[in-house]
Design an enzyme around this catalytic site. Structure first.
Site, PDB file in Angstrom:
ATOM      1  N   HIS A  56      -2.482  -4.641   2.295  1.00  0.00           N
ATOM      2  CA  HIS A  56      -3.806  -4.443   2.890  1.00  0.00           C
ATOM      3  C   HIS A  56      -3.820  -4.239   4.400  1.00  0.00           C
ATOM      4  O   HIS A  56      -4.803  -3.756   4.942  1.00  0.00           O
ATOM      5  CB  HIS A  56      -4.689  -5.639   2.510  1.00  0.00           C
ATOM      6  N   ASP A 116      -4.129  -0.020  -3.510  1.00  0.00           N
ATOM      7  CA  ASP A 116      -4.300   1.066  -2.539  1.00  0.00           C
ATOM      8  C   ASP A 116      -3.301   2.189  -2.791  1.00  0.00           C
ATOM      9  O   ASP A 116      -2.482   2.540  -1.936  1.00  0.00           O
ATOM     10  CB  ASP A 116      -4.208   0.537  -1.100  1.00  0.00           C
ATOM     11  N   ASP A 165      -6.148   7.564  -1.325  1.00  0.00           N
ATOM     12  CA  ASP A 165      -6.837   7.737  -0.028  1.00  0.00           C
ATOM     13  C   ASP A 165      -5.850   7.783   1.138  1.00  0.00           C
ATOM     14  O   ASP A 165      -4.728   7.324   1.057  1.00  0.00           O
ATOM     15  CB  ASP A 165      -7.879   6.643   0.222  1.00  0.00           C
ATOM     16  N   ARG A 166      -6.338   8.369   2.241  1.00  0.00           N
ATOM     17  CA  ARG A 166      -5.585   8.549   3.485  1.00  0.00           C
ATOM     18  C   ARG A 166      -4.517   9.636   3.355  1.00  0.00           C
ATOM     19  O   ARG A 166      -4.504  10.597   4.103  1.00  0.00           O
ATOM     20  CB  ARG A 166      -4.940   7.242   3.973  1.00  0.00           C
ATOM     21  N   ASP A 176       0.820  -1.208   0.000  1.00  0.00           N
ATOM     22  CA  ASP A 176       0.000   0.000   0.000  1.00  0.00           C
ATOM     23  C   ASP A 176       0.862   1.268   0.000  1.00  0.00           C
ATOM     24  O   ASP A 176       1.866   1.345   0.708  1.00  0.00           O
ATOM     25  CB  ASP A 176      -0.889   0.036   1.250  1.00  0.00           C
ATOM     26  N   ASN A 205      -8.652  -2.492  -2.512  1.00  0.00           N
ATOM     27  CA  ASN A 205     -10.023  -2.171  -2.125  1.00  0.00           C
ATOM     28  C   ASN A 205     -10.321  -0.671  -2.180  1.00  0.00           C
ATOM     29  O   ASN A 205     -11.475  -0.263  -2.316  1.00  0.00           O
ATOM     30  CB  ASN A 205     -10.335  -2.712  -0.725  1.00  0.00           C
ATOM     31  N   HIS A 206      -9.267   0.173  -2.125  1.00  0.00           N
ATOM     32  CA  HIS A 206      -9.492   1.619  -2.224  1.00  0.00           C
ATOM     33  C   HIS A 206      -9.643   2.089  -3.667  1.00  0.00           C
ATOM     34  O   HIS A 206     -10.052   3.233  -3.886  1.00  0.00           O
ATOM     35  CB  HIS A 206      -8.355   2.383  -1.538  1.00  0.00           C
ATOM     36  N   HIS A 226      -4.048  -8.147  -3.495  1.00  0.00           N
ATOM     37  CA  HIS A 226      -4.084  -7.052  -2.523  1.00  0.00           C
ATOM     38  C   HIS A 226      -4.471  -7.537  -1.145  1.00  0.00           C
ATOM     39  O   HIS A 226      -3.792  -7.256  -0.156  1.00  0.00           O
ATOM     40  CB  HIS A 226      -5.056  -5.957  -2.949  1.00  0.00           C
ATOM     41  N   ARG A 243     -13.970  -6.321   9.173  1.00  0.00           N
ATOM     42  CA  ARG A 243     -14.032  -5.136   8.316  1.00  0.00           C
ATOM     43  C   ARG A 243     -15.438  -4.895   7.774  1.00  0.00           C
ATOM     44  O   ARG A 243     -15.750  -3.792   7.325  1.00  0.00           O
ATOM     45  CB  ARG A 243     -13.080  -5.282   7.124  1.00  0.00           C
ATOM     46  N   HIS A 258      -1.064   4.619  -0.519  1.00  0.00           N
ATOM     47  CA  HIS A 258      -2.061   5.519   0.069  1.00  0.00           C
ATOM     48  C   HIS A 258      -1.734   6.999  -0.073  1.00  0.00           C
ATOM     49  O   HIS A 258      -1.743   7.758   0.889  1.00  0.00           O
ATOM     50  CB  HIS A 258      -2.267   5.172   1.543  1.00  0.00           C
TER      51      HIS A 258
END
Length: 325
Positions: free
Chosen positions: A252, A95, A98-99, A67, A127-128, A177, A225, A69
């Site tokens: 992940h 990923d 995001d974040r 990741d 997943n993002h 992922h 989750r 991010h």
């Protein structure tokens, strides 16, 4: 697209290589692409990914990245430490957004590298890379702030929808992922998943991008989750045996030292490549180097000062410090 059209498209993009190189320099200087440039870049990236299988075959030596991010300046540091494309061959485990505060720059740079060197860069979906998640955890708001409206976000979503969902290294190491699925007992099942479109809330595509290993369980159990599953060593051992594999590599989940073998037999490895995650976790990041002889070496690195100076574009959705992403 017919063969003739593909040749024409490739020839056109060969002529545009200098332009894409200029885009790379522009992004690395801290600027984002013009909306028209982004649209052109995404269109070519979709053409390339549409021709890739669900599971991309990769040869060693290769570097595996977890990741990121949106931590763009840490990504630049990663390339300094582990090698620039095309000198190095990379598999990214998803990923990208995001974040962090620079999801746009991160994604645009990776797409430029993919377009310039398609055989040297594999971009797996996380997943993002979805409408539901990126609309809440940063990308949507960043696009609105930097571009002034949401249209570029919608263009990015189209790219997400075509990303492959796995890679396999020398027929021995499976890269995804998230993890495994009770609906995907074999690689043949993985190859037949209909991946194009939004990640659903359940089913094999959801599980591959959302699931996590858990040493405390044996079979598949419902994930905390709310999507995907938690799965144990028995599931991993059976999957490896049925498919003639040596190991699964995934991301992940935040791990403090940048990588972690989840089970004692090292059958499953988590790689994490966002140092000081969310600019406050204090973790180390890693890149997995798989050598030509299939031996493994880890490049470890910390967050760079430029990353810590990033200014948030809005108040972020609160992050509760569980080992999740």
């Amino acid at each position: 697209m017919c063969i003739r059209d593909r040749v024409s498209t490739q020839s056109t993009w060969d002529c545009k290589r200098k332009m894409v190189e200029e885009w790379c320099s522009k992004i690395k200087s801290g600027q984002i692409l013009e909306e028209s440039e982004l649209e052109e870049l995404c269109e070519r990236a979709i053409d390339l990914m549409a021709e890739e299988n669900n599971m991309v075959n990769c040869n060693a030596p290769v570097k595996v990245v977890g990741d990121i991010h949106g931590q763009f300046y840490d990504l630049l540091e990663l390339f300094k430490i582990s090698g620039e494309v095309p000198s190095a061959h990379y598999i990214f485990l998803g990923d990208y957004v995001d974040r962090g505060y620079n999801s746009i720059e991160t994604l645009e740079l990776l797409l430029c590298l993919k377009v310039m060197h398609p055989k040297k860069v594999t971009l797996i979906r996380g997943n993002h890379e979805s409408l539901q998640v990126s609309s809440v955890y940063g990308l949507y708001d960043e696009v609105n702030k930097k571009y002034g409206h949401a249209n570029p976000w919608r263009v990015m979503l189209e790219v997400f929808n075509y990303m492959p969902i796995a890679a396999i290294i020398e027929g021995a190491i499976l890269c995804v992922h998230g993890g495994l699925s009770p609906y995907v007992p074999s690689l043949d099942h993985l190859r037949t998943i209909d991946r194009v479109g939004e990640i659903p809330t359940q089913g094999p595509l959801c599980d591959i991008t959302w699931s996590d290993p858990d040493p405390k369980v044996e079979e598949f159990e419902t994930s905390t989750r709310g999507s995907g599953y938690q799965f144990g060593h028995k599931v991993v051992e059976q999957f490896l045996r049925i498919n003639g594999l040596q190991q699964i590599v995934r991301s992940h989940q935040l791990v403090e030292k940048g990588y972690e073998y989840v089970f004692p037999d090292k059958s499953l490895l988590t790689v994490w490549s966002a140092p000081n995650y969310c600019y406050r976790c204090g973790n180390i990041a890693s890149v997995l180097n798989i050598q030509e002889n299939m031996s493994k070496v880890f490049d470890l690195f910390a967050s760079v000062s430029d990353s810590s100076k990033c200014v948030p574009y809005k108040n972020m959705v609160p992050y509760f410090f569980q080992p999740l992403s």
